[in-house]
Design an enzyme around this catalytic site. Structure first.
Site, PDB file in Angstrom:
ATOM      1  N   GLU A   1       9.827  15.836  15.490  1.00  0.00           N
ATOM      2  CA  GLU A   1      10.213  15.644  14.093  1.00  0.00           C
ATOM      3  C   GLU A   1       9.396  16.605  13.230  1.00  0.00           C
ATOM      4  O   GLU A   1       8.178  16.472  13.106  1.00  0.00           O
ATOM      5  CB  GLU A   1       9.964  14.203  13.648  1.00  0.00           C
ATOM      6  CG  GLU A   1      10.434  13.943  12.229  1.00  0.00           C
ATOM      7  CD  GLU A   1      10.170  12.515  11.780  1.00  0.00           C
ATOM      8  OE1 GLU A   1      11.017  11.939  11.098  1.00  0.00           O
ATOM      9  OE2 GLU A   1       9.094  11.990  12.117  1.00  0.00           O
TER      10      GLU A   1
ATOM     11  N   LYS B   1       0.840  -1.191   0.000  1.00  0.00           N
ATOM     12  CA  LYS B   1       0.000   0.000   0.000  1.00  0.00           C
ATOM     13  C   LYS B   1       0.877   1.243   0.000  1.00  0.00           C
ATOM     14  O   LYS B   1       1.398   1.658   1.030  1.00  0.00           O
ATOM     15  CB  LYS B   1      -0.934   0.049   1.209  1.00  0.00           C
ATOM     16  CG  LYS B   1      -2.006   1.153   1.059  1.00  0.00           C
ATOM     17  CD  LYS B   1      -2.582   1.603   2.370  1.00  0.00           C
ATOM     18  CE  LYS B   1      -1.748   2.645   3.061  1.00  0.00           C
ATOM     19  NZ  LYS B   1      -1.655   3.932   2.329  1.00  0.00           N
TER      20      LYS B   1
ATOM     21  N   GLU C   1       9.419   1.037  10.998  1.00  0.00           N
ATOM     22  CA  GLU C   1      10.512   1.997  10.784  1.00  0.00           C
ATOM     23  C   GLU C   1       9.873   3.365  10.828  1.00  0.00           C
ATOM     24  O   GLU C   1       9.146   3.763   9.916  1.00  0.00           O
ATOM     25  CB  GLU C   1      11.212   1.738   9.442  1.00  0.00           C
ATOM     26  CG  GLU C   1      12.565   2.434   9.331  1.00  0.00           C
ATOM     27  CD  GLU C   1      12.476   3.792   8.667  1.00  0.00           C
ATOM     28  OE1 GLU C   1      12.385   4.795   9.426  1.00  0.00           O
ATOM     29  OE2 GLU C   1      12.491   3.862   7.446  1.00  0.00           O
TER      30      GLU C   1
ATOM     31  N   CYS D   1      13.336  10.448   7.198  1.00  0.00           N
ATOM     32  CA  CYS D   1      13.254   9.998   8.582  1.00  0.00           C
ATOM     33  C   CYS D   1      14.618  10.008   9.272  1.00  0.00           C
ATOM     34  O   CYS D   1      14.707  10.251  10.474  1.00  0.00           O
ATOM     35  CB  CYS D   1      12.635   8.609   8.649  1.00  0.00           C
ATOM     36  SG  CYS D   1      13.453   7.367   7.623  1.00  0.00           S
TER      37      CYS D   1
END
Length: 488
Positions: free
Chosen positions: A392, A183, A257, A291
């Site tokens: 973040e 997906k 992750e 990331c």
């Protein structure tokens, strides 16, 4: 100069790829894709809902026994053939990445080669997966293990680097003998769909690789499906918590992750110019939307001012603009929503005195005004407890903070809930080893930013997730051992 029009001619047939069939008649609604560089709509993307996820999982399940029993050398050769096709279609895939998320062509041009490396590296494992003979006592017996695939693996990837993300996940999972329902994000579905088509062209049996773009509802339906044997998710913490809650209902294993707030630790003996150049990548690479990007800069007080000056001067010269221009190093952020969110963080930091704004902090106008361009932004003297240092941002914003001792550098580096990556800059090998051991991170890069290599394990600790992709550990992520004991 105005931004070049989006290369819409590259867009593959939209819809979902289930088995060997494509359909745009889906139950999950439609997403209007917008080119981030000029804000213009490019395509209507049909999204998979519960019905399409069900069909894809059933197709993967039907193909599962045949694929897991396919000899390793054949799985190897099919992965190698797919790598060849990615090479042959590199120009097309580069253009699709630029179209999907505004990734500059200069950066996107490196992605097919990296995807090929992941495919070829993991192809080499396909014919080496086996088990081991285990010594037994006190009774005499033959004991051995079998490394077996899970079965149907649901892979959910983000929008920021779809070509490499697909290769990173599919290559080890397929090498291990699993079938896949992939997906991709509705924001960037085109590369994944094209790679699914290339897998069929390479000779993978229908149902081994299925691609169903979808939004949150489609992803939830996929995770909850009783035919899914494992889930691997790359993305953010809030979505990961929802996935874990859904997977817990069936006790399905999940690999994660997740995000990061990685720090560049620049010690007093470092090559400051080189360290600053590497720290710039935290802002430039995918406009800070990575990331593992190093978005915090921790510099020893003896070199701190020089680091900030060097960063500011270098970033002022970075070519920001049209992603299709080969000279552009930094493009737009992915969407209008992302642009507003990032600028909101910057405004709060400025208003609340979280740090001193040194450069950037604004949306770019002129010829870039219709796109989602944010100037490379540097804050100095950032409060370690502030939003700038703790959250973040996923945008082109660097937070700089000084330190005086190695212990303080480690306290600052480890002072967030994340633990994905860390960057160490020093000419003292003893410092490099000590800090690498002490920092809370799944990966540590010393005096270099090589990226995520196929042969090295990559993943996080703390709230940056668990599990690893890359190296032998990445293949093991998609295998589980069965023990066999035979009395003699």
């Amino acid at each position: 100069m105005p931004v070049t029009a989006a290369p819409t001619e590259l867009i593959p047939d939209t819809g979902v790829l289930i088995g060997a069939s494509r359909t745009s008649a889906t139950s999950g609604g439609v997403h209007r894709h917008v080119y981030a560089a000029n804000g213009q709509s490019t395509a209507e993307v049909p999204l998979g809902g519960a019905a399409e996820m069900d069909a894809a999982v059933r197709a993967a399940g039907a193909a599962s026994d045949g694929w897991r029993n396919t000899p390793g050398n054949i799985r190897r050769d099919l992965l190698l053939r797919l790598a060849e096709l990615v090479e042959q279609h590199a120009t097309e895939l580069i253009g699709l990445q630029t179209l999907e998320n505004g990734c500059p062509r200069q950066f996107a041009s490196k992605m097919p080669e990296l995807a090929v490396d992941h495919l070829r590296y993991n192809a080499g494992w396909a014919d080496k997966i086996g088990g081991e003979v285990v010594p037994t006592w006190p009774v005499r017996a033959l004991d051995y293990t079998l490394d077996e695939p899970y079965g149907v693996v649901a892979v959910i990837i983000p929008w920021n680097g779809p070509l490499v993300s697909v290769a990173q996940m599919l290559a080890p999972a397929l090498a291990a003998g699993n079938t896949i329902v992939l997906k991709p994000s509705e924001l960037a579905p085109f590369t994944a769909l094209r790679l699914g088509e290339l897998a069929l062209t390479a000779g993978f049996p229908p149902g081994v690789v299925n691609v169903v773009p979808g939004a949150a509802a489609g992803g939830a339906a996929l995770v909850r499906h009783p035919g899914v044997d494992k889930v691997h998710f790359t993305g953010g913490g809030p979505t990961a918590r929802k996935i874990l809650a859904d997977a817990a209902e069936r006790l399905v294993p999940v690999g994660l992750e997740l995000g990061g707030k990685s720090a560049h630790m620049i010690f007093g003996d470092a090559d400051v110019r080189m360290a600053a150049r590497m720290a710039m990548s935290g802002v430039i690479a995918l406009s800070g939307q990575g990331c593992a990007n190093g978005t915090r800069v921790l510099a020893h007080s003896s070199v701190y001012d020089e680091v900030v000056r060097t960063l500011t001067a270098r970033l002022a010269r970075v070519p920001v603009g049209d992603p299709a221009d080969e000279r552009t190093l930094m493009g737009p952020v992915v969407s209008a929503g992302a642009c507003e969110r990032i600028l909101g963080v910057v405004d709060r930091a400025r208003d609340e005195g979280q740090g001193r704004l040194v450069s950037g902090g604004e949306r770019l106008g002129g010829d870039l005004g219709d796109g989602y361009f944010i100037a490379p932004t540097v804050f100095a003297d950032v409060d370690p407890a502030s939003e700038l240092a703790q959250e973040e941002i996923f945008g082109p914003v660097l937070a700089c903070t000084p330190f005086d001792t190695e212990q303080e550098a480690l306290q600052l580096a480890n002072g967030t809930r994340y633990g994905l990556g860390a960057y160490v800059h020093t000419t003292d090998l003893r410092t490099a080893h000590r800090v690498s051991r002490a920092v809370a991170a799944g990966s540590v890069w010393v005096n270099g930013v090589p990226g995520v290599l196929p042969s090295t394990p990559f993943g996080g600790v703390r709230q940056s997730g668990w599990g690893r992709i890359g190296g032998e550990a990445g293949v093991r992520e998609f295998l589980r051992p069965k023990n066999v004991w035979i009395a003699t």
